[in-house]
Design an enzyme around this catalytic site. Structure first.
Site, PDB file in Angstrom:
ATOM      1  N   MET A 164       0.770  -1.278  -0.253  1.00 47.06           N
ATOM      2  CA  MET A 164       0.570  -0.138  -0.235  1.00 47.06           C
ATOM      3  C   MET A 164       0.631   1.650   0.056  1.00 47.06           C
ATOM      4  SD  MET A 164      -3.413   1.348   0.180  1.00 47.06           S
ATOM      5  CE  MET A 164      -4.589   0.070   1.238  1.00 47.06           C
ATOM      6  N   GLY A 165       1.716   1.585  -0.827  1.00 48.46           N
ATOM      7  CA  GLY A 165       2.245   2.841  -1.739  1.00 48.46           C
ATOM      8  C   GLY A 165       1.265   3.917  -2.024  1.00 48.46           C
ATOM      9  N   ARG A 166       2.460   4.165  -3.464  1.00 44.10           N
ATOM     10  CA  ARG A 166       1.710   5.429  -3.572  1.00 44.10           C
ATOM     11  C   ARG A 166       0.093   4.589  -4.320  1.00 44.10           C
ATOM     12  NH1 ARG A 166       7.010   7.917  -3.623  1.00 44.10           N
ATOM     13  NH2 ARG A 166       7.368   5.561  -4.617  1.00 44.10           N
ATOM     14  N   ILE A 167       1.104   3.976  -5.590  1.00 45.30           N
ATOM     15  CA  ILE A 167       0.420   3.259  -6.508  1.00 45.30           C
ATOM     16  C   ILE A 167      -0.710   2.199  -6.196  1.00 45.30           C
ATOM     17  CG2 ILE A 167       0.900   1.440  -8.728  1.00 45.30           C
ATOM     18  CD1 ILE A 167       3.857   2.523  -8.511  1.00 45.30           C
ATOM     19  N   THR A 246       1.212  -5.518 -11.111  1.00 49.43           N
ATOM     20  CA  THR A 246       1.810  -4.552 -12.519  1.00 49.43           C
ATOM     21  C   THR A 246       3.213  -3.666 -12.097  1.00 49.43           C
ATOM     22  OG1 THR A 246       0.405  -2.801 -11.563  1.00 49.43           O
ATOM     23  CG2 THR A 246      -0.259  -3.399 -13.350  1.00 49.43           C
ATOM     24  N   SER A 247       3.939  -4.871 -11.107  1.00 48.24           N
ATOM     25  CA  SER A 247       4.842  -4.042 -10.345  1.00 48.24           C
ATOM     26  C   SER A 247       6.056  -4.955 -10.986  1.00 48.24           C
ATOM     27  CB  SER A 247       4.546  -4.884  -9.175  1.00 48.24           C
ATOM     28  OG  SER A 247       6.032  -4.605  -7.669  1.00 48.24           O
ATOM     29  N   ARG A 248       6.303  -6.408 -10.655  1.00 48.76           N
ATOM     30  CA  ARG A 248       7.993  -6.693 -11.083  1.00 48.76           C
ATOM     31  C   ARG A 248       7.177  -8.694 -11.410  1.00 48.76           C
ATOM     32  NH1 ARG A 248       8.698  -2.957 -12.617  1.00 48.76           N
ATOM     33  NH2 ARG A 248      10.938  -1.235 -12.467  1.00 48.76           N
ATOM     34  N   GLU A 277      11.317 -10.860 -19.084  1.00 45.15           N
ATOM     35  CA  GLU A 277      10.716 -10.218 -20.243  1.00 45.15           C
ATOM     36  C   GLU A 277      11.858  -9.201 -21.668  1.00 45.15           C
ATOM     37  OE1 GLU A 277       9.278  -5.941 -17.871  1.00 45.15           O
ATOM     38  OE2 GLU A 277       7.883  -7.225 -16.907  1.00 45.15           O
ATOM     39  N   HIS A 296       4.798  -4.219 -20.232  1.00 44.96           N
ATOM     40  CA  HIS A 296       5.329  -3.917 -19.477  1.00 44.96           C
ATOM     41  C   HIS A 296       4.795  -2.523 -19.968  1.00 44.96           C
ATOM     42  CE1 HIS A 296       8.975  -3.025 -16.011  1.00 44.96           C
ATOM     43  NE2 HIS A 296       8.374  -2.461 -15.679  1.00 44.96           N
ATOM     44  N   ALA A 298       2.682   0.626 -18.396  1.00 50.09           N
ATOM     45  CA  ALA A 298       1.609   0.782 -16.988  1.00 50.09           C
ATOM     46  C   ALA A 298       2.555   2.166 -17.123  1.00 50.09           C
ATOM     47  CB  ALA A 298       2.164   0.448 -15.480  1.00 50.09           C
TER      48      ALA A 298
HETATM   49  C1  GLV Z   1       8.005   0.736 -14.586  1.00 54.29           C
HETATM   50  O1  GLV Z   1       7.899  -0.199 -14.252  1.00 54.29           O
HETATM   51  C2  GLV Z   1       8.718   1.285 -13.433  1.00 54.29           C
HETATM   52  O2  GLV Z   1       9.365   1.106 -12.752  1.00 54.29           O
HETATM   53  O3  GLV Z   1       8.652   3.490 -14.072  1.00 54.29           O
END
Ligand code: GLV
Length: 335
Positions: A164-167, A246-248, A277, A296, A298
């Site tokens: 639960m950070g910014r994103i 959507t992270s890693r 990737e 990738h 986002a």
């Molecule tokens: C993209 O995945 C970023 O870390 O900016």
């Protein structure tokens, strides 16, 4: 401050590992003796190591591994690595810090774009949108089917946010405000804002897995998060649930996810990240109808990428001058 890191009187030498938006690149090219890798694919490792030799600063992408070998190849004058990404798992931060190389990243400007992508993947997977598109393109659409293409509902369900950070907060805001979802989250730290404004509840990982209808990953990749979505985790999720990352890519185990989708331990997945990737075309996940995969992208909006370029340039130019970085990953305790 180490003697070798003092700012130069002549223009600093920098290498930029790919073309980035002019919003940042123009200033880098004006103020530095800059070489920019012109190809769409990353420089091969041996070429990268050659190109950075003698550089004072490097702008890296998440596809460039900046480890001790990289730092040795650059040389002791290397003052700053400016990563064109918010994540910096491609950089050995401890090693950079030990060598007093400052590292910058590009947070905030991509928060909303990334949360939008997480939500887009969630709804695409829940409502079988890409599967439907394949159906249309494959000329399989013959009639309106009362029992066909049934997906899962979103309204009033439960979203589980891992990190639960910014994103994560931006994703939770969308789910709560737009779809009235309950918000559960796991994090090493409580997020008071999420608890106060979104009614979010911090729970154990296993509780989040068992109770969430949608699970969205927003944590960084580190020793404790690598492989955290494995067979055991997917088996704890609801058979109607959707997994979004959507992270890693290395945060979920690909083979375990493929099995979870094939054997319907979970309903569907939406991925913006894979490991490796690009994902090999013969990876089972690629051809699974209940797996939506984006390459990738986002942060791929005009304002996010321009913002990232501006911050990457600010970080690079400040670091070359030994001035505080705009977005610092390894802020020195004393300098
Ligand atoms: C993209 O995945 C970023 O870390 O900016």
């Amino acid at each position: 401050m180490a003697e070798t890191k003092a700012p130069k009187m002549s223009k600093p030498r920098v290498f930029v590992t790919r073309r980035i938006p002019a919003a940042g690149l123009d200033r880098i090219e004006a103020q530095c003796e800059a070489e920019v890798w012109p190809e769409p694919l990353p420089p091969p490792r041996d070429v990268l190591l050659e190109k950075i030799a003698g550089c004072d600063g490097v702008v890296t992408l998440l596809t460039d591994r900046a480890d001790a070998e990289f730092m040795n190849a650059a040389g002791p004058q290397l003052r700053v690595i400016s990563n064109f990404a918010v994540g910096y798992n491609n950089i050995d931060i401890a090693e950079a810090t030990r060598r007093t190389i400052w590292v910058g990243n590009t947070p905030d400007v991509l928060t909303d774009a990334t949360a939008d992508m997480a939500f887009a993947l969630l709804i695409a997977a829940a409502r079988r949108i890409t599967e439907g598109q394949d159906y249309v393109r494959g000329n399989a659409w013959k009639t309106w089917e009362p029992l066909g293409h049934i997906g899962v509902d979103l309204l009033g369900r439960t979203i589980g946010i891992v990190g639960m950070g910014r994103i994560g907060y931006a994703m939770a805001t969308r789910c709560r405000g737009g779809w009235g979802m309950q918000v559960l989250y796991c994090d090493t730290q409580p997020n008071e804002k999420a608890e106060q404004f979104l009614g979010a509840q911090r729970v154990e990982f296993d509780t989040l897995l068992a109770q969430s209808d949608f699970v969205s990953v927003h944590t960084d990749l580190n020793d404790t998060t690598i492989g955290m979505f494995d067979e055991a985790a997917f088996r704890k999720m609801k058979p109607t649930s959707v997994f979004v990352n959507t992270s890693r890519g290395p945060i979920h185990r690909h083979a375990d996810l493929a099995r979870a989708l094939r054997e319907h331990w979970i309903f569907a997945a939406g991925l913006d990240v894979t490991d490796p990737e690009p994902i090999p075309i013969d990876d089972p996940l690629v051809s699974m109808p209940n797996c939506v995969i984006a390459p990738h992208i986002a942060s791929a909006t005009i304002s996010s990428r321009n913002g990232m370029a501006e911050i990457a340039a600010d970080n690079l130019l400040a670091g070359l001058d030994r001035q505080p970085l705009r977005c610092w990953v390894n802020r020195p305790v004393e300098e």
